[in-house]
Structures are given as C-alpha cells and as structure tokens.
Design an enzyme around this catalytic site. Structure first.
Site, PDB file in Angstrom:
ATOM      1  N   LYS A  70      -5.552   2.419 -24.369  1.00  0.00           N
ATOM      2  CA  LYS A  70      -4.661   3.303 -25.489  1.00  0.00           C
ATOM      3  C   LYS A  70      -5.189   4.822 -25.390  1.00  0.00           C
ATOM      4  CE  LYS A  70      -3.809  -1.105 -27.844  1.00  0.00           C
ATOM      5  NZ  LYS A  70      -3.540  -1.679 -29.017  1.00  0.00           N
ATOM      6  N   GLU A  83       2.514 -10.521 -26.590  1.00  0.00           N
ATOM      7  CA  GLU A  83       1.434  -9.999 -27.638  1.00  0.00           C
ATOM      8  C   GLU A  83       2.272 -10.169 -28.915  1.00  0.00           C
ATOM      9  OE1 GLU A  83      -1.541  -6.825 -25.841  1.00  0.00           O
ATOM     10  OE2 GLU A  83       0.331  -5.838 -25.889  1.00  0.00           O
ATOM     11  N   GLU A  97       3.453  -0.650 -29.508  1.00  0.00           N
ATOM     12  CA  GLU A  97       3.249   0.651 -30.080  1.00  0.00           C
ATOM     13  C   GLU A  97       3.998   1.550 -29.729  1.00  0.00           C
ATOM     14  OE1 GLU A  97      -1.013   0.628 -29.070  1.00  0.00           O
ATOM     15  OE2 GLU A  97      -1.441  -0.917 -30.608  1.00  0.00           O
ATOM     16  N   ASN A 126      -6.271  -2.380 -21.793  1.00  0.00           N
ATOM     17  CA  ASN A 126      -5.487  -1.350 -22.569  1.00  0.00           C
ATOM     18  C   ASN A 126      -6.202  -0.449 -23.300  1.00  0.00           C
ATOM     19  OD1 ASN A 126      -3.465   0.396 -23.403  1.00  0.00           O
ATOM     20  ND2 ASN A 126      -2.621  -1.060 -24.518  1.00  0.00           N
ATOM     21  N   HIS A 181       5.020  -2.031 -24.443  1.00  0.00           N
ATOM     22  CA  HIS A 181       3.965  -2.446 -25.692  1.00  0.00           C
ATOM     23  C   HIS A 181       4.681  -2.040 -26.865  1.00  0.00           C
ATOM     24  CE1 HIS A 181       0.352  -2.300 -27.865  1.00  0.00           C
ATOM     25  NE2 HIS A 181      -0.289  -2.869 -26.956  1.00  0.00           N
ATOM     26  N   SER A 187      -5.883  -9.346 -30.077  1.00  0.00           N
ATOM     27  CA  SER A 187      -7.452  -9.380 -30.504  1.00  0.00           C
ATOM     28  C   SER A 187      -8.132 -10.426 -29.850  1.00  0.00           C
ATOM     29  CB  SER A 187      -6.999 -10.058 -32.114  1.00  0.00           C
ATOM     30  OG  SER A 187      -6.511  -9.008 -32.796  1.00  0.00           O
ATOM     31  N   GLY A 214      -4.847  -5.472 -32.702  1.00  0.00           N
ATOM     32  CA  GLY A 214      -5.712  -4.901 -33.444  1.00  0.00           C
ATOM     33  C   GLY A 214      -6.160  -5.410 -34.590  1.00  0.00           C
TER      34      GLY A 214
HETATM   35  P1  PGA Z   1      -6.141  -5.642 -29.272  1.00  0.00           P
HETATM   36  O1  PGA Z   1      -4.896  -4.955 -28.423  1.00  0.00           O
HETATM   37  O2  PGA Z   1      -6.992  -6.462 -28.018  1.00  0.00           O
HETATM   38  O3  PGA Z   1      -7.117  -4.393 -29.598  1.00  0.00           O
HETATM   39  O4  PGA Z   1      -5.713  -6.168 -30.239  1.00  0.00           O
HETATM   40  C1  PGA Z   1      -4.210  -5.604 -27.253  1.00  0.00           C
HETATM   41  C2  PGA Z   1      -2.859  -4.606 -27.039  1.00  0.00           C
HETATM   42  O5  PGA Z   1      -2.663  -3.698 -27.627  1.00  0.00           O
HETATM   43  O6  PGA Z   1      -2.712  -4.894 -25.757  1.00  0.00           O
END
Ligand code: PGA
Length: 258
Positions: free
Chosen positions: A9, A176, A102, A7, A100, A219, A182
């Site tokens: 983003k 998640e 976000e 992903n 997701h 992460s 993140g």
């Molecule tokens: P990250 O993001 O691996 O940077 O923690 C995962 C995600 O948001 O799908």
C-alpha cells in the site's frame, strides 16, 4: 508451493523498501532447490519504488517478482497522473492488483473500469490479480457466495480465453472480505473454503482448459498463515500489514514453501 503477494500500500521509505527486499532475497538465496520462487512470490510496492526494486531483484538472480498496486484503464495519452500497463511492464512489473477494495472504495472504481484495466494488463502480457470481497452486511445477510460469484462473473466472463497462454495461469483471483482487511479478524477456515470452492467451481466452468489460482487476503499474519495456507482450496495469500517487516514476512514465506 503457494503464492505470496505482499501489498505494501502507501507504506515504507525507499531505504526500508530496499532493505526489506534485500533481506527477502537473502532468505530465498539460501533455499534449496530454488524452484520458480519468482512465479509465486511477489512484492507490490508504491509506484516510485518499482524500478529501483526491479534493478535490485535482477542483480540478485530474479528470485522475486514485482506487482503494481494499480494500472490505468487507458493505453496512453493525456491522462495526468496515470500509469499505463506498458509503462509498468517496462519498469519490470509482472503482475497488477486490480479492484482492491481500497481502490473501489476511495477511488470509486466501477466494474466497467476494472474490466478495462484487466484487459489492458492482459494485452501487454501482465498477470492481473483480481480482488473480490464482500462487506460485513453482505456476510451477515448470508449473501456472500452469490455476491462473490456475481463479482467474478462481471469481471471474468467477458474475457476471451482463446487469447490466454496455455499452461500458465491467465490471472489470479484474490478473495479478500472487506471486514477482514486490516482488522485482525479473519473468516473461519470453513468460511474461507466455502468461498474458495465456489470460486474454483465457477472458474472451471468459465475457463475449463485453464487453471486459475485463488488466493486469500485479509489479516493474514505469521500466526495464522500456516492454517490458512494449508487449506486445500487456498492457493496462496495477499498480505498487507504483515508484509511490512521482515520477521513476520519471512515466517509467512516459510509457510508458503513448506
Ligand atoms: P491486511 O491487508 O493483510 O493488512 O489485512 C490485506 C490487503 O489489503 O490486501
């Protein structure tokens, strides 16, 4: 083999994106046997990169597939700025990230809206990757499993399994935890297994004749990928930050292949 979904983003330039995918394809071309990588390995780039990446992937033996980071809940019409499932499919997309955290947080996406997005994706034969996850408050108050199962029930129990194709996963679930995205912090293997096992159990009772893979995100790095991907209840990983440069990303793919 385990699923790996990158992903990206809102990151990378088109030049970086083309280079990253070329190098990934070069790596996959060297693997033997070349069994259905594209079923398991996906890239979710920003929208405008989908078509150029689709052309590059097609020219190189289709060893990867493309996922979209979102989709409209509408089929077509006067919805400025939105992109339909059908249009994404025409751009070479095979799967869609839905829900997701976000998008839920910054775009106030409700479960009703997410359900419509899932249904629109399924209607044109795209694979929804449905994201679930608890906040740190929920984790600390020991409500994680009931919360996640409630999210699953809301988004998945209305789906009509008679419309699913036999023999292929109708959708994927991505667990998640919000506090792991993140942050560099991951749940312990035991905590991941607890949630994944609960999800597998509920999915089995909702869809007894279909296998729904459950992947973990939050992460995941080249350092912890091996341990996370080796957990029996983990069918793969959704990768954010570590999918943006080639060395950690290929390390993660190596772990998913073995
Ligand atoms: P990250 O993001 O691996 O940077 O923690 C995962 C995600 O948001 O799908």
């Amino acid at each position: 083999m385990k699923y790996i979904i990158a992903n990206w983003k809102m990151n990378l330039s088109l030049t970086d994106a083309l280079e990253l995918v070329s190098e990934t394809l070069g790596f996959l071309k060297k693997q033997h046997p070349k069994i259905s990588f594209s079923k398991y390995f996906m890239i979710a780039p920003p929208y405008p990169f989908l078509y150029p990446l689709h052309q590059l992937i097609k020219k190189n033996g289709s060893l990867l597939s493309l996922a979209s980071q979102d989709v409209s809940s509408h089929e077509k019409g006067a919805f400025t700025g939105e992109i339909s499932a059908q249009q994404l499919q025409e751009m070479g997309v095979q799967a869609i990230l839905i829900g997701h955290s976000e998008r839920r947080l910054y775009h106030h996406e409700t479960e009703d809206l997410l359900l419509q997005k899932i249904q629109k994706s399924l209607a044109v034969g795209l694979l929804p990757i449905i994201c679930l996850g608890e906040s740190l408050d929920i984790r600390k108050s020991h409500q994680t499993i009931p919360f996640i199962i409630h999210q699953l029930n809301t988004l998945c129990s209305p789906l009509n399994s008679h419309a699913f194709n036999p023999g292929t996963p109708p959708f994927l679930i991505a667990y998640e935890p919000l506090w792991a995205i993140g942050t560099g912090i991951t749940p312990s293997p035991k905590e991941i297994e607890e949630v994944h096992n609960a999800l597998h159990q509920r999915l089995k009772s909702l869809f007894p004749t279909h296998l729904v893979p459950v992947i973990y995100g939050g992460s995941v790095t080249s350092i912890n990928a091996r341990d996370i991907l080796s957990l029996p209840s983990v069918d793969g990983s959704l990768i954010g930050g570590a999918s943006l440069s080639i060395t950690p990303f290929l390390d993660i793919l190596r772990n998913a292949l073995s």
